[in-house]
Structures are given as C-alpha cells and as structure tokens.
Design an enzyme around this catalytic site. Structure first.
Site, short mmCIF file in Angstrom:
data_model
loop_
_atom_site.label_atom_id
_atom_site.label_comp_id
_atom_site.label_asym_id
_atom_site.label_seq_id
_atom_site.Cartn_x
_atom_site.Cartn_y
_atom_site.Cartn_z
N ASP A 1 0.74 -1.01 -0.47
CA ASP A 1 -0.42 -0.26 0.01
C ASP A 1 1.20 1.52 -0.43
O ASP A 1 0.33 2.38 -0.74
CB ASP A 1 -1.18 -0.13 1.56
CG ASP A 1 -1.75 -0.82 0.79
OD1 ASP A 1 -1.97 -1.86 0.18
OD2 ASP A 1 -2.72 -0.80 1.93
N GLY B 1 -11.60 4.00 5.92
CA GLY B 1 -10.12 4.62 6.44
C GLY B 1 -10.32 5.69 4.91
O GLY B 1 -10.78 4.82 3.76
N GLY C 1 -16.63 7.71 -1.87
CA GLY C 1 -16.50 8.57 -2.46
C GLY C 1 -17.54 7.90 -4.06
O GLY C 1 -17.50 8.76 -4.73
#
Length: 360
Positions: free
Chosen positions: A157, A221, A342
């Site tokens: 990540d 998150g 989103g």
C-alpha cells in the site's frame, strides 16, 4: 486437464487480523478472474467460516460453510482444500505464483519477490503498522508452507507514494528519528490511488505520465493523493494510517499536543490513547456513528452532532483538495473519487465539489 489448468494460475491473498481473503486468476486468457472469497473470524473456531463466489461462468456459484480455523496456516490449508474440491484436484501444482497485499513496506517502491531480506523488512515495518503487517506476515508464512518453492510476491500500500519528494515526506522533527527509526510520511491506499491514475488517464485519452490529478479514496479509512505526471507527490496519510482526513473511527489531523494533554489530564496510557485515536474518534467520536450513511440519515432528522460530523468530513476533504491544487501549481486534469463513500455517495461528492470551481 483443461487449457486453464495447463496454463497455470496465480493465487492472490489479503491477510487481515482475523481474516484471509483470496482470489484465483487464470493465466490464460490473460489474468481471467476465477473463484474468490474469504475465511472470516480466524481464531474463533466456533464461528469462523468460509465464503466464496465464482462469477466466471454463465451463472454465479456461491459457497458458505462453517469451518473451525485456529490460525492463518489453518485458513490457508482450508482454502487449498476448498480449491482442490471445487476448482482443480491438482491446485497445488496449478498455482505458479502467490501474490500478497501488504499494508506497510517502508521504502519498497515496487512489487517484489518475498525473500528473507524483504520479509525481515516487513517485520521492522510491523512496529509502524501493528494492526496490519503481522497478519500479512502470517499469510506469507502460511502460503510458503503450503506452496514450498513457489514464488511469493508482495504488493504494498505504501509503494505508490515512494515518489514523494523529501520535503513532502519529512516531518519537522529531529532528523535522527528518521535516520534511526524510519519516522517519515509513507502514505497508504497506494494500490487504489495507482489504479485510479491509470484508469482515469485511459478514460481521458492520456498516458499516465501526462496526468495531473487529485485522487480521493474515501471509505471508512480515507486518504487523498496529489499526483503529478502520473506519480504521487503528496498524500494525506503519514507514518501510519491515522493522519489526514476525518475517518470512520480515526481522528485524522490534530494538534500533536492534544494526546499529551489528555494523557496527563485523564491519566490514560499510550496504549489507551492509541485506541482512542484509532477506534473511538473520527465520525464515531463526534456523532456516535461511524457509517456516513447513518450520519446523513440522522442529520436529516435534525441531529446536530450528525450535521457537525458531516460538515467536518466534507470540509477536511475540500481543504486537502485545495492544498493539493496548490501543490500541483493549479494544473489539474481530474479530481477522482473511489472507495465505499467516494464511489457510491453522490451526496458526498456533490457536497465536496459544491461551488468548488476546480472540481468542474
């Protein structure tokens, strides 16, 4: 044996603290997705279960079964048994490589073979990602035991953000903390941000290296990245995934003196403060709800703390978009939204972009 079995397969693993997700890909036709699923509640042998789905055929197949799983090695062996029964009796031989999603890779900037040196680096990084890297290491150990001699590859990540310049990733702390303890901004959600850049560039008829964008990974998150010429030049998360936006249960940015003040005032330990900041703050701490859908509903009913939490979330995102607009010298080809919030909430996207000319 069919063509797909002859061509071989890639097994992708994503190990969580109490879960092990998996997905099988056929090498021919090119990386066609096959069966995938997860084992949940690892360590809880009464309630642990396997769930899987295969949508590659004309109809979707689904499986759910209770399985007593005590650790990640157990989970890996259970997955192999399931794949052997439902995909291929020779699955151990069919799998040509195993890919692992790892949260923290320190300064590793690409997918790499997981040799002893890399695995040791991941152990060091575990001090910076104590909730994420240890399960990843358990997943690697479990896969190495089952697939002895098969290449194991790590995807990180943090990797996408390793292109940040030093003035963006360094903190205003004594330099020795960086030299001795690796204290710097790393950023997270890199696999998501990289995918968004590549996909948006294709949609806009550009090469990735021609794209300037602000990528917004907004979920429980959340993080934002400034992307210049296709590479990350800044991102909202830092040394850990705690920094940046107001999140479901994480505080995001705050005055560093606040934890010290509360520890002295309330007599809480560093461990307790870590729990407060990571699991009891953010939207949950302000409103009592960690799910933004519930917050929107409660705001509509007149709950002022829900209104406050929503306003804080939106304001922080807008604030970062403004800052990253400056970091990109005002040249932006796209503002891109992804993840649970989103991608799925037109309400949130509308609030963020409302009267914000750079988003138009």
């Amino acid at each position: 044996m069919g063509v797909l079995q002859e061509a071989g397969k890639i097994l992708v693993l994503n190990a969580g603290s109490s879960s092990l997700k998996f997905k099988l890909f056929n090498l021919a036709p090119a990386f066609a997705a096959g069966v995938g699923g997860m084992i949940d509640r690892i360590g809880d042998t009464v309630n642990s279960n396997l769930q899987a789905k295969d949508s590659s055929g004309s109809s979707t197949k689904k499986w759910t079964e209770k399985v007593p799983i005590k650790d990640h090695v157990d989970a890996m062996e259970c997955i192999m048994g399931f794949l052997g029964d439902n995909v291929s009796k020779s699955i151990h031989k069919d799998v040509m490589a195993v890919g692992h999603r790892i949260v923290h890779g320190l300064d590793i900037h690409n997918a790499v073979l997981l040799d002893d040196q890399v695995v040791e680096k991941l152990r060091v990084a575990a001090t910076l990602a104590p909730l994420h890297n240890p399960p990843g290491l358990q997943g690697i150990a479990a896969a190495q035991k089952v697939f002895s001699g098969v290449p194991q590859v790590g995807v990180f990540d943090t990797a996408f953000h390793q292109t940040m310049p030093d003035f963006a990733y360094m903190y205003g702390l004594p330099y020795e903390y960086y030299e001795k303890h690796n204290v710097r901004r790393y950023g997270f959600h890199g696999t998501s941000h990289k995918y968004l850049v590549q996909t948006a560039a294709k949609m806009l008829g550009k090469q990735p290296e021609q794209l300037n964008a602000i990528t917004c990974h907004l979920g429980n998150g959340s993080s934002i990245a400034a992307v210049k010429n296709g590479v990350s030049v800044d991102t909202s998360m830092g040394l850990t995934p705690l920094e940046g936006l107001v999140m479901g249960t994480r505080s995001g940015d705050l005055d560093p003196a606040i934890p010290l003040f509360l520890m002295n005032k309330l007599g809480v330990s560093a461990k307790d403060m870590d729990t407060i900041l990571n699991k009891k703050s953010g939207l949950l701490g302000v409103s009592g709800f960690s799910d933004l859908r519930a917050i929107i509903d409660h705001k509509a009913e007149g709950n002022d703390r829900a209104r406050l939490a929503l306003d804080m979330f939106v304001y922080r995102v807008r604030k970062y978009i403004g800052a990253y607009t400056a970091a990109l010298s005002g040249h932006i080809d796209a503002v891109i939204f992804s993840a649970g919030i989103g991608e799925n909430s037109s309400i949130i996207r509308g609030l963020i972009c409302d009267n914000f000319k750079v988003c138009l």
